[in-house]
Write a protein that holds these residues in place. Structure first.
Motif, PDB file in Angstrom:
ATOM      1  N   MET A  58      26.695  29.734   5.951  1.00  0.00           N
ATOM      2  CA  MET A  58      27.522  29.601   6.575  1.00  0.00           C
ATOM      3  C   MET A  58      27.159  30.157   8.061  1.00  0.00           C
ATOM      4  SD  MET A  58      29.256  27.145   5.561  1.00  0.00           S
ATOM      5  CE  MET A  58      28.977  26.681   4.441  1.00  0.00           C
ATOM      6  N   SER A  59      25.828  30.274   7.990  1.00  0.00           N
ATOM      7  CA  SER A  59      25.557  31.298   9.114  1.00  0.00           C
ATOM      8  C   SER A  59      24.596  31.366   9.436  1.00  0.00           C
ATOM      9  CB  SER A  59      25.850  33.129   9.202  1.00  0.00           C
ATOM     10  OG  SER A  59      24.566  33.395   8.196  1.00  0.00           O
ATOM     11  N   ARG A  60      23.025  31.308   9.517  1.00  0.00           N
ATOM     12  CA  ARG A  60      22.023  30.463   9.737  1.00  0.00           C
ATOM     13  C   ARG A  60      21.747  29.433   9.660  1.00  0.00           C
ATOM     14  NH1 ARG A  60      17.567  34.855   8.270  1.00  0.00           N
ATOM     15  NH2 ARG A  60      16.392  32.763   8.435  1.00  0.00           N
ATOM     16  N   TYR A  61      22.177  28.570   8.604  1.00  0.00           N
ATOM     17  CA  TYR A  61      21.644  27.047   9.074  1.00  0.00           C
ATOM     18  C   TYR A  61      23.162  26.447   8.570  1.00  0.00           C
ATOM     19  CZ  TYR A  61      17.809  29.722   6.599  1.00  0.00           C
ATOM     20  OH  TYR A  61      16.169  30.387   6.840  1.00  0.00           O
ATOM     21  N   VAL A  62      24.331  26.573   9.350  1.00  0.00           N
ATOM     22  CA  VAL A  62      25.486  25.799   9.123  1.00  0.00           C
ATOM     23  C   VAL A  62      24.991  24.066  10.085  1.00  0.00           C
ATOM     24  CG1 VAL A  62      25.968  26.998  11.585  1.00  0.00           C
ATOM     25  CG2 VAL A  62      27.139  26.151   9.734  1.00  0.00           C
ATOM     26  N   LEU A  63      23.845  24.233  11.292  1.00  0.00           N
ATOM     27  CA  LEU A  63      23.822  23.247  11.465  1.00  0.00           C
ATOM     28  C   LEU A  63      23.124  22.410  10.254  1.00  0.00           C
ATOM     29  CD1 LEU A  63      23.908  21.330  13.777  1.00  0.00           C
ATOM     30  CD2 LEU A  63      21.939  22.746  14.796  1.00  0.00           C
ATOM     31  N   PRO A  64      21.677  23.094   9.925  1.00  0.00           N
ATOM     32  CA  PRO A  64      21.384  21.818   8.519  1.00  0.00           C
ATOM     33  C   PRO A  64      21.735  20.871   7.848  1.00  0.00           C
ATOM     34  CG  PRO A  64      19.874  23.612   9.578  1.00  0.00           C
ATOM     35  CD  PRO A  64      21.261  23.957   9.904  1.00  0.00           C
ATOM     36  N   PHE A  65      22.980  22.601   7.205  1.00  0.00           N
ATOM     37  CA  PHE A  65      23.971  22.143   6.898  1.00  0.00           C
ATOM     38  C   PHE A  65      25.053  21.178   6.836  1.00  0.00           C
ATOM     39  CE2 PHE A  65      27.542  22.902   4.336  1.00  0.00           C
ATOM     40  CZ  PHE A  65      27.132  23.451   2.701  1.00  0.00           C
ATOM     41  N   GLU A  66      25.348  20.998   7.992  1.00  0.00           N
ATOM     42  CA  GLU A  66      26.439  20.245   8.311  1.00  0.00           C
ATOM     43  C   GLU A  66      25.643  18.432   8.288  1.00  0.00           C
ATOM     44  OE1 GLU A  66      29.981  19.281   8.168  1.00  0.00           O
ATOM     45  OE2 GLU A  66      29.445  21.873   7.454  1.00  0.00           O
ATOM     46  N   MET A  67      24.495  18.739   8.918  1.00  0.00           N
ATOM     47  CA  MET A  67      23.689  17.688   8.837  1.00  0.00           C
ATOM     48  C   MET A  67      23.739  16.794   8.615  1.00  0.00           C
ATOM     49  SD  MET A  67      21.176  18.688  12.304  1.00  0.00           S
ATOM     50  CE  MET A  67      19.902  16.994  12.574  1.00  0.00           C
ATOM     51  N   ALA A  68      22.577  18.091   6.922  1.00  0.00           N
ATOM     52  CA  ALA A  68      22.846  17.093   5.739  1.00  0.00           C
ATOM     53  C   ALA A  68      24.054  16.089   4.815  1.00  0.00           C
ATOM     54  CB  ALA A  68      21.961  17.859   4.437  1.00  0.00           C
ATOM     55  N   ILE A  92      26.570  15.289   6.409  1.00  0.00           N
ATOM     56  CA  ILE A  92      26.965  13.729   8.153  1.00  0.00           C
ATOM     57  C   ILE A  92      25.814  13.141   7.073  1.00  0.00           C
ATOM     58  CG2 ILE A  92      26.404  12.622   9.920  1.00  0.00           C
ATOM     59  CD1 ILE A  92      27.404  15.601  10.659  1.00  0.00           C
ATOM     60  N   LEU A  93      24.816  13.212   7.140  1.00  0.00           N
ATOM     61  CA  LEU A  93      23.201  11.703   6.564  1.00  0.00           C
ATOM     62  C   LEU A  93      23.980  11.462   5.626  1.00  0.00           C
ATOM     63  CD1 LEU A  93      20.793  11.169   6.832  1.00  0.00           C
ATOM     64  CD2 LEU A  93      19.946  13.016   5.752  1.00  0.00           C
ATOM     65  N   ILE A 135      28.005   5.245   2.875  1.00  0.00           N
ATOM     66  CA  ILE A 135      28.856   4.673   4.027  1.00  0.00           C
ATOM     67  C   ILE A 135      27.556   3.229   3.835  1.00  0.00           C
ATOM     68  CG2 ILE A 135      29.836   3.735   6.168  1.00  0.00           C
ATOM     69  CD1 ILE A 135      30.775   6.451   6.621  1.00  0.00           C
ATOM     70  N   GLY A 136      26.360   3.471   3.978  1.00  0.00           N
ATOM     71  CA  GLY A 136      25.745   2.581   3.873  1.00  0.00           C
ATOM     72  C   GLY A 136      25.973   1.702   2.954  1.00  0.00           C
ATOM     73  N   ALA A 137      26.195   2.275   1.835  1.00  0.00           N
ATOM     74  CA  ALA A 137      25.706   1.208   0.222  1.00  0.00           C
ATOM     75  C   ALA A 137      26.876   0.550   0.071  1.00  0.00           C
ATOM     76  CB  ALA A 137      25.220   2.916  -0.066  1.00  0.00           C
ATOM     77  N   ALA A 138      28.302   1.507   0.450  1.00  0.00           N
ATOM     78  CA  ALA A 138      29.411   0.447   0.174  1.00  0.00           C
ATOM     79  C   ALA A 138      29.125  -0.666   0.899  1.00  0.00           C
ATOM     80  CB  ALA A 138      30.493   1.815   0.008  1.00  0.00           C
ATOM     81  N   PHE A 139      28.962  -0.292   2.109  1.00  0.00           N
ATOM     82  CA  PHE A 139      28.637  -1.740   2.977  1.00  0.00           C
ATOM     83  C   PHE A 139      28.061  -2.591   1.767  1.00  0.00           C
ATOM     84  CE2 PHE A 139      26.375  -4.058   6.375  1.00  0.00           C
ATOM     85  CZ  PHE A 139      27.541  -4.885   7.202  1.00  0.00           C
TER      86      PHE A 139
END
Length: 173
Positions: free
Chosen positions: A138-148, A150-151, A157-161
């Motif tokens: 939640m400090s140094r790696y928050v951006l990669p955590f959030e990107m994962a 979102i991915l 969503i793509g699999a459901a579509f």
């Protein structure tokens, strides 16, 4: 418990892991392979416990057994009911696989016997490992955590579509 007891329990879990992994590879029935994979994942989690990596052991159970294995089983079972296909697989490439196995075991044995002494580290960890992982995530790696995250959401969503698209397209024909 003494060291001999720990060593024998370790070998039991290592044998369970190796034999169930071999069953996953050599079984011709996909369902049986998936259930053998369950024992492989639990065996690996037990080995993590022996390495004093409790957080990784719990993560192994939650992510692999609770998520991936259940997803695999549901996918295989739903695919079987939709396609009415025979869920058998042939074991191919036995000779290259055996050569790769011999090379891997040879490399591991070479490493085991040429390494000097195997002893535990004198460095002891202080504090909770889980707390440190949480702080780093939640400090140094928050951006990669959030990107994962979102991915993973986009993939869901793509699999459901795609699943919905196939069903709609099949009804139109």
């Amino acid at each position: 418990m003494n060291n001999a007891t720990y060593i024998s329990i370790f070998y039991i879990f290592a044998a369970i892991t190796v034999f169930s992994a071999a069953f996953v590879v050599f079984s011709k029935n996909v369902i049986y392979s998936a259930f053998a994979l369950l024992f492989t994942f639990f065996g690996v989690a037990a080995l993590y416990v022996f390495l004093s990596a409790d957080f990784i052991a719990v993560t192994q159970i939650v992510v692999y057994v609770g998520g991936i294995l259940v997803l695999l089983l549901f996918g295989v079972m739903f695919t079987n009911s939709i396609m009415q296909a025979d869920l058998k697989s042939d074991v191919l490439h036995v000779v290259p696989g055996t050569l790769l196995l011999v090379a891997t075991v040879g490399g591991l044995l070479f490493t085991f016997y040429t390494t000097g002494t195997w002893k535990p580290s004198d460095v002891q960890l202080h504090g909770s490992v889980v707390e440190r992982i949480g702080i780093e995530t939640m400090s140094r790696y928050v951006l990669p955590f959030e990107m994962a995250s979102i991915l993973l959401l986009a993939v869901l969503i793509g699999a459901a579509f795609l699943a919905r698209y196939d069903k709609v397209r099949n009804n139109e024909q």
